[in-house]
Design an enzyme around this catalytic site. Structure first.
Site, PDB file in Angstrom:
ATOM      1  N   GLU A 154       0.822  -1.217   0.000  1.00  0.00           N
ATOM      2  CA  GLU A 154       0.000   0.000   0.000  1.00  0.00           C
ATOM      3  C   GLU A 154       0.856   1.268   0.000  1.00  0.00           C
ATOM      4  OE1 GLU A 154      -2.956  -0.143   3.082  1.00  0.00           O
ATOM      5  OE2 GLU A 154      -4.221  -1.460   1.899  1.00  0.00           O
ATOM      6  N   GLU A 310      -6.745  -7.742  -0.524  1.00  0.00           N
ATOM      7  CA  GLU A 310      -7.100  -7.626   0.897  1.00  0.00           C
ATOM      8  C   GLU A 310      -8.537  -7.148   1.013  1.00  0.00           C
ATOM      9  OE1 GLU A 310      -4.825  -5.098   3.467  1.00  0.00           O
ATOM     10  OE2 GLU A 310      -2.932  -5.650   2.532  1.00  0.00           O
TER      11      GLU A 310
HETATM   12  C1  GLA Z   1      -4.092  -2.383   4.965  1.00  0.00           C
HETATM   13  C2  GLA Z   1      -2.730  -3.011   5.095  1.00  0.00           C
HETATM   14  C3  GLA Z   1      -2.723  -4.233   5.943  1.00  0.00           C
HETATM   15  C4  GLA Z   1      -3.595  -4.066   7.156  1.00  0.00           C
HETATM   16  C5  GLA Z   1      -4.984  -3.695   6.698  1.00  0.00           C
HETATM   17  C6  GLA Z   1      -5.979  -3.591   7.816  1.00  0.00           C
HETATM   18  O1  GLA Z   1      -4.816  -2.843   3.924  1.00  0.00           O
HETATM   19  O2  GLA Z   1      -2.174  -3.310   3.843  1.00  0.00           O
HETATM   20  O3  GLA Z   1      -1.389  -4.496   6.314  1.00  0.00           O
HETATM   21  O4  GLA Z   1      -3.073  -3.078   7.971  1.00  0.00           O
HETATM   22  O5  GLA Z   1      -4.921  -2.454   6.074  1.00  0.00           O
HETATM   23  O6  GLA Z   1      -7.247  -3.224   7.342  1.00  0.00           O
END
Ligand code: GLA
Length: 686
Positions: A154, A310
């Site tokens: 991210e 995710e």
């Molecule tokens: C992001 C991060 C993860 C985690 C999630 C929690 O997507 O990439 O590592 O922290 O948030 O929602």
């Protein structure tokens, strides 16, 4: 050079999640793998935040634990989305090079104690990132389980802009590259206003907090630069991985519609688009916004399937109040991503953490282990997903595309001196998509310059920054029969923030057949009326005094306020198609009425009866339409159904109508039709 496109190495829809085995003992690993298999998990992402565990001291690596878990996973048929582990630096690196800490706009350095504590421009960070990526690739490049490279994590989540001295040096180099000479920069930045002329490159700084509103072009260029700085970091790792493992696909996980990074450019350099999606469980209509996010994801690489990397099995832990997902919602929201082109469903994370910042974040396997509701529901979903195998690789069919343009987004949100701070690019885009969603049309995203092939309607909610290439592309589209809809405050300035001669809509003047005399924003406590053939609707935030050419038809007029009687929405025949201008910011009902008018005149079906919970999206391969029918609400919904359709989830042929229970879903397979299947709502309990 690889001759075939690099793709995710998996012969099934992906199912799994982030996995953090270094937070658990090896006994737990064995239980994990057993339960993963039982739940249909076929891929996991790791070791995303494990650099300190992999290189406890500079140059001293500990691969043994990772070797063991990768082998254990692969022996059990679970593939690896292998992270390069560069998402966050180890403390020893940061302490040896404190200058690599990021700085905020007020000059504060950010401290170790969370993640992502690095300046994207830092040479030390870049050098170490490249070294770590190479070490990972050399160690695991031939591992048979390696299905995908997961670079960083991210980008920009916590730090997307850095104002430190190193960033300032990098910003100057970026500006030199863009403008060549200092005169060029002074010209571009319009420095004669407020005495901003630069006489040396090193007088230029990152736009830190200043006494008053900053130079708009400097602010805009800083947005562009910051996105590019992060992109360079991404490219750096890609180059290393392509050199060592030329056949393995690379990705980085996006954050849906994320303002700070121009994902069009990020997607160009990677092999697979992946997204992290966290629709707010407390919001009963969060799926509407998700549908735009997913529309963007599938469009970033020209309609190719993407992957939901995710999502949350239930509650998150980073909101002020973290509400769980009601039973059934995990399933319907996951199927929504697949409907919109994701070739799989993955979660953050596999096993719920016992400690640390995310111990209250839900996971596939909750704190109660096998007994947890999230495990029961995600296990059922994993098995059910296997029935959707036929949709893998198919593409979404959309007739409408929405222009997503980061320059206009930045231009209309980074700058303090605007007619109104209330006209927000993202809100506009979301409101327009919401209206189209309610009318039954899923939208793809497009760049303002196209290509627009295959679409009937292209809407541009806001193109504040415009150029001749955009206008040429949109004009060619309408000439050939397409319908263009342009939103307020478009065609206002060029790429250096200079107002077009004659004012807005600048390069779109001829296409739209209108001129904007003045922007006329509304006070916060004001609401005006707009009258259309379908009724009178509330106008909030914004209006414009526009003057139209003789061949322009007025479809709505302001019905109160200073602009009472003036045109608000116009349309003009442009070639074989038409070009609309919407000068106001209507409430949802008003926008839906305007877009119903647009769709009807374009010959595209629009729902008479809307229900915000009904979501219908079609993926198709050469022979078959797969129409996902999803009920995101708590009340049953009934829709009509194409003749002879078979529900892939139940294996049953469906009769004329289909009733979906609360959070219900069906995936109807039917022979591919000429037109995109359009399902009508036959009953609603609203
Ligand atoms: C992001 C991060 C993860 C985690 C999630 C929690 O997507 O990439 O590592 O922290 O948030 O929602």
């Amino acid at each position: 050079m690889a001759t075939t496109p690099r793709a995710l190495r998996l012969d099934a829809l992906a199912y799994g999640g982030d996995y953090n085995p270094d937070q658990w003992s090896e006994d737990v690993w064995r239980e994990d793998v057993r339960l993963m298999r039982e739940a249909g998990v076929n891929i996991v992402s790791l070791p995303i935040f494990s650099w300190p565990q992999l290189e406890p001291q500079p140059g001293v690596y500990d691969w043994a634990w990772l070797d063991r878990i990768l082998d254990l996973l692969w022996e059990n048929g679970i593939a690896i989305d292998l992270a390069t582990a560069t998402a966050t630096p180890p403390s020893w690196l940061l302490r040896a090079h404190p200058e690599m800490r990021p700085m905020d706009a007020e000059g504060h350095l950010l401290e170790f104690g969370s993640r992502q504590v690095y300046c994207p421009s830092s040479p030390v960070w870049r050098e170490n990132v490249a070294r770590m990526a190479r070490a990972m690739a050399e160690r695991y490049g031939n591992h048979p389980g390696l299905a995908l490279w997961h670079i960083s994590n991210e980008y920009g989540d916590h730090v997307s802009r850095c104002w430190c001295p190193e960033s300032a040096r990098h910003f100057r180099r970026w500006l030199q590259n863009r403008y060549g000479t200092l005169d060029g920069l002074n010209e571009a930045w319009g420095v004669n206003v407020w005495g901003q002329r630069y006489t040396a490159w090193d007088h230029i700084e990152t736009p830190k907090k200043a006494p008053g509103p900053g130079n708009p072009t400097q602010l805009l260029d800083f947005e562009r630069f910051s996105s590019d700085a992060m992109l360079e970091l991404f490219q750096l790792e890609i180059d290393v991985l392509r050199e060592v493992t030329p056949d393995i696909a690379v990705t980085t996980n996006f954050m849906s519609m994320f303002r700070d990074l121009d994902y069009w450019r990020f997607a160009e350099v990677e092999d697979l688009v992946t997204d992290d999606a966290y629709p707010e469980p407390a919001d009963p209509i969060s799926h509407v916004g998700a549908s735009l996010n997913y529309g963007l994801m599938r469009s970033l690489k020209d309609g190719q399937p993407w992957l939901l990397l995710e999502s949350s099995a239930s509650a998150t832990s980073w909101r002020d109040v973290n509400v769980p997902k009601a039973p059934g919602r995990i399933r319907v929201e996951s199927l929504q991503a697949v409907a919109h082109g994701s070739d799989g469903v993955m979660f953050f994370q596999w096993r719920q953490a016992k400690y640390g910042q995310e111990k209250f974040h839900s996971s596939m396997l909750g704190h109660r282990g096998e007994k947890s509701r999230s495990y029961r529901e995600t296990k059922a979903l994993g098995l059910e997903l296997q029935r959707l195998e036929p949709v893998r690789g198919s593409r979404v069919r959309s007739r409408v595309a929405l222009v997503v343009d980061w320059d206009s987004w930045w231009g209309s949100s980074a700058i303090e001196s605007l007619p109104s701070q209330r006209l927000q690019w993202a809100q506009q885009a979301r409101a327009w998509q919401r209206a189209l969603y309610l009318l039954g049309q899923p939208v793809d995203a497009v760049r303002a310059t196209g290509p627009f092939d295959g679409y009937d309607v292209v809407v541009a909610p806001n193109l504040y920054i415009a150029d001749a290439a955009q206008s040429a592309a949109l004009t060619a589209f309408s000439e050939a029969g397409g319908t263009v809809v342009v939103g307020p405050f478009s065609g206002v300035v060029d790429a250096t923030e200079k107002v077009f001669d004659g004012g807005a809509p600048g390069p779109f003047r001829e296409l739209l057949g209108i001129e904007v005399d003045e922007q006329w924003p509304l006070r916060d406590d004001d609401t005006e009326r707009v009258e259309t053939a379908a009724g009178t609707f509330a106008n909030v935030v914004w209006s414009e005094w526009i003057e139209e050419d003789a061949d322009v038809e007025v479809r709505a007029r302001y019905g109160s306020g200073e602009l009472d009687g003036h045109p608000a929405v116009t349309v003009r025949a442009a070639g074989k198609g038409s070009a609309w201008y919407v000068s106001c910011v209507l409430d949802d009902e008003g926008l839906t009425a305007v877009f119903r008018d647009v769709l009807t005149r374009a010959g595209i079906p629009a729902r008479d009866q809307v229900d915000v919970h009904l979501d219908v999206v079609t993926r198709a391969d050469a022979d078959t339409d797969y129409t996902f029918v999803l009920n995101h609400g708590r009340d049953p919904l009934t829709v009509d159904v194409p003749a002879g359709a078979r529900d892939l989830l139940t294996g049953q042929t469906v009769a004329d109508t289909l009733t979906l229970p609360r959070y219900g879903a069906a995936v109807l397979a039917s022979p591919r039709a000429g037109a995109v299947p359009f399902l009508t709502l036959t009953t609603t309990t609203d």
